[in-house]
Design a protein around this motif. Structure first.
Motif: not given
Length: 286
Positions: A10, A14, A192
């Motif tokens: 993941d 990103e 993020d």
């Protein structure tokens, strides 16, 4: 120029999308490369094995961002120490000297500081096997790259939360959350912002430091976080009581060095970050 992502879960995925958006060619090593988005050139690779794919000759940055298959010391060693060693072996095998190799580690290497302030100058004193294994991997990176012409950078991330990482939200929603009866500081970073930090440090034009602490601006007390989540979701405030052993130790991590390198946070505290997560899950504010 090429960025190699050794590990594309993941967080790595990103980061890969951000690298691609910045105009980089991105090659991602993953056991199931077909799951990667089109912007990342997926290549089948198992970092636990020694037969890794050929590394592109124009690779300028390598990011090692892996996760253990299970919460055991053997799994941590296989992922972090052995996996990193195999990537470094492949660089030597192929005669590739990237400008920079970034290893994603954890603030677990600091252990418990009794609520005290921790930064890059703090001596690592891991308490559990996870921190000890990660510290061993950090030392491996520094020793293997010394004198090679490649810069070694270690990013020590706090607890990552974000899409699909909703442990505290789930605890509050289910009524199983407990506010510790003694103050306990926690350190976190939105997924993020963690990905943005990886890209920022890998592409940083200036000479980097060897270590960076990757957390947001607010080393908050766990009770404050749980009360905030309860209020945001319209749930009862969790009870106060014995909350068990602290997952990451009781410490306040500083991101001052990372901030001073020029990184801007999308979610500077847990409040902005968790509101975004809750909005994404369809939970409405009361």
């Amino acid at each position: 120029m090429t960025v190699l992502l050794a590990g594309c879960g993941d967080l790595g995925t990103e980061a890969g999308l951000l690298f691609a958006a910045a105009g980089q060619r991105v090659v991602g090593w993953r056991r199931s490369p077909e799951k990667l988005p089109a912007a990342i050139e997926g290549v089948a690779a198992d970092l636990s094995g020694t037969e890794l794919p050929v590394i592109p000759a124009d690779t300028t940055a390598v990011v090692v961002v892996v996760a253990a298959d299970s919460p055991t010391e053997a799994a941590y060693r296989a992922a972090y120490v052995d996996g990193l060693a195999h990537v470094l072996d492949a660089l030597e095998r192929d005669g590739v000297t990237p400008r920079r190799v970034l290893f994603v580690s954890s603030t677990a290497v600091y252990g418990d500081a009794g609520g005290g302030l921790v930064d890059e100058s703090t001596t690592a004193a891991p308490a559990g096997f996870s921190g000890r294994v990660l510290r061993e991997a950090e030392e491996l990176l520094l020793s293997r790259l010394r004198g090679t012409g490649s810069e070694a950078v270690v990013l020590r991330l706090g607890g990552i939360y974000g899409p699909g990482r909703t442990r505290l939200i789930n605890q509050v929603r289910s009524g199983t959350a407990v506010i510790p009866d003694e103050p306990r500081f926690t350190n976190r970073i939105h997924r993020d912002d963690a990905a943005a930090a990886i890209v920022h440090l890998a592409l940083l034009a200036a000479d980097p430091a060897q270590f960076y602490v990757g957390v947001d601006d607010d080393p908050a007390e766990l009770g404050d976080v749980l009360r905030f989540l309860a209020a945001e979701m319209g749930c009862p405030e969790p009870p106060v009581g014995p909350a068990g052993e602290a997952r990451g130790g009781n410490k306040r991590c500083s991101n001052a060095l990372l901030r001073s390198s020029g990184l801007e946070f999308s979610y500077p505290t847990f409040r902005e970050g968790y509101r975004a997560v809750l909005a994404g899950t369809g939970v409405r504010h009361p």
